[in-house]
Design a protein around this motif. Structure first.
Motif, PDB file in Angstrom:
ATOM      1  N   LYS A   1       6.597   3.580   1.554  1.00 60.11           N
ATOM      2  CA  LYS A   1       7.319   3.434   0.293  1.00 60.11           C
ATOM      3  C   LYS A   1       8.740   2.909   0.494  1.00 60.11           C
ATOM      4  N   GLU A   2       9.496   3.491   1.387  1.00 62.62           N
ATOM      5  CA  GLU A   2      10.868   3.049   1.623  1.00 62.62           C
ATOM      6  C   GLU A   2      10.911   1.626   2.179  1.00 62.62           C
ATOM      7  N   ARG A   3       9.989   1.329   3.069  1.00 62.10           N
ATOM      8  CA  ARG A   3       9.955  -0.019   3.648  1.00 62.10           C
ATOM      9  C   ARG A   3       9.624  -1.073   2.589  1.00 62.10           C
ATOM     10  N   VAL A   4       8.710  -0.760   1.692  1.00 56.74           N
ATOM     11  CA  VAL A   4       8.375  -1.689   0.603  1.00 56.74           C
ATOM     12  C   VAL A   4       9.582  -1.869  -0.304  1.00 56.74           C
ATOM     13  N   PHE A   5      10.295  -0.804  -0.604  1.00 59.35           N
ATOM     14  CA  PHE A   5      11.494  -0.881  -1.430  1.00 59.35           C
ATOM     15  C   PHE A   5      12.522  -1.826  -0.793  1.00 59.35           C
ATOM     16  N   LYS A   6      12.737  -1.689   0.502  1.00 59.13           N
ATOM     17  CA  LYS A   6      13.686  -2.559   1.214  1.00 59.13           C
ATOM     18  C   LYS A   6      13.201  -3.999   1.239  1.00 59.13           C
ATOM     19  N   LEU A   7      11.908  -4.193   1.408  1.00 61.44           N
ATOM     20  CA  LEU A   7      11.349  -5.543   1.417  1.00 61.44           C
ATOM     21  C   LEU A   7      11.540  -6.208   0.055  1.00 61.44           C
ATOM     22  N   LYS A   8      11.312  -5.461  -1.008  1.00 63.68           N
ATOM     23  CA  LYS A   8      11.506  -6.016  -2.357  1.00 63.68           C
ATOM     24  C   LYS A   8      12.957  -6.422  -2.572  1.00 63.68           C
ATOM     25  N   ALA A   9      13.880  -5.665  -2.028  1.00 65.79           N
ATOM     26  CA  ALA A   9      15.296  -6.026  -2.134  1.00 65.79           C
ATOM     27  C   ALA A   9      15.584  -7.308  -1.366  1.00 65.79           C
ATOM     28  N   ARG A  10      14.966  -7.469  -0.204  1.00 61.48           N
ATOM     29  CA  ARG A  10      15.169  -8.692   0.588  1.00 61.48           C
ATOM     30  C   ARG A  10      14.626  -9.923  -0.117  1.00 61.48           C
ATOM     31  N   ILE A  11      13.474  -9.784  -0.764  1.00 62.53           N
ATOM     32  CA  ILE A  11      12.869 -10.971  -1.375  1.00 62.53           C
ATOM     33  C   ILE A  11      13.434 -11.279  -2.754  1.00 62.53           C
TER      34      ILE A  11
ATOM     35  N   HIS B   1       0.817  -1.218   0.000  1.00 61.73           N
ATOM     36  CA  HIS B   1       0.000   0.000   0.000  1.00 61.73           C
ATOM     37  C   HIS B   1       0.851   1.269   0.000  1.00 61.73           C
ATOM     38  N   GLU B   2       2.003   1.214  -0.642  1.00 64.53           N
ATOM     39  CA  GLU B   2       2.865   2.399  -0.630  1.00 64.53           C
ATOM     40  C   GLU B   2       2.249   3.581  -1.378  1.00 64.53           C
TER      41      GLU B   2
END
Length: 83
Positions: free
Chosen positions: A60-70, A52-53
């Motif tokens: 937004k930043e947290r989703v970006f970091k999560l996408k990098a982790r996955i 829901h960014e």
């Protein structure tokens, strides 16, 4: 309900085909917790989560970091753009 605790309660022999999440911004907490539990991830084939960014700009930043982790996770297959 604690979703991680629920998954633990299913037992180690339980394979999970699909988890679909649309819980209005709380997906990130669950996904972060799951990514810390390789034992649970190994039992799941697919995760579909709506992020829901756009509606919650603070995420937004947290989703970006999560996408990098996955990006390097091969099981389960995680789709954050299913909506």
């Amino acid at each position: 309900m604690d979703f991680i605790q629920y998954l633990d309660g299913l037992g180690t022999g339980c394979e999970i085909g699909v988890i679909k999440m649309d819980i209005e911004g709380e997906e990130l907490d669950i996904l972060d917790a799951l990514l810390s539990r390789r034992d649970l991830l190994a039992r799941i084939e697919h995760i579909f989560a709506e992020t829901h960014e756009r509606q919650i700009p603070d995420q937004k930043e947290r989703v970006f970091k999560l996408k990098a982790r996955i990006a390097n996770v091969h099981r389960p297959r995680i789709n954050l753009d299913w909506n």
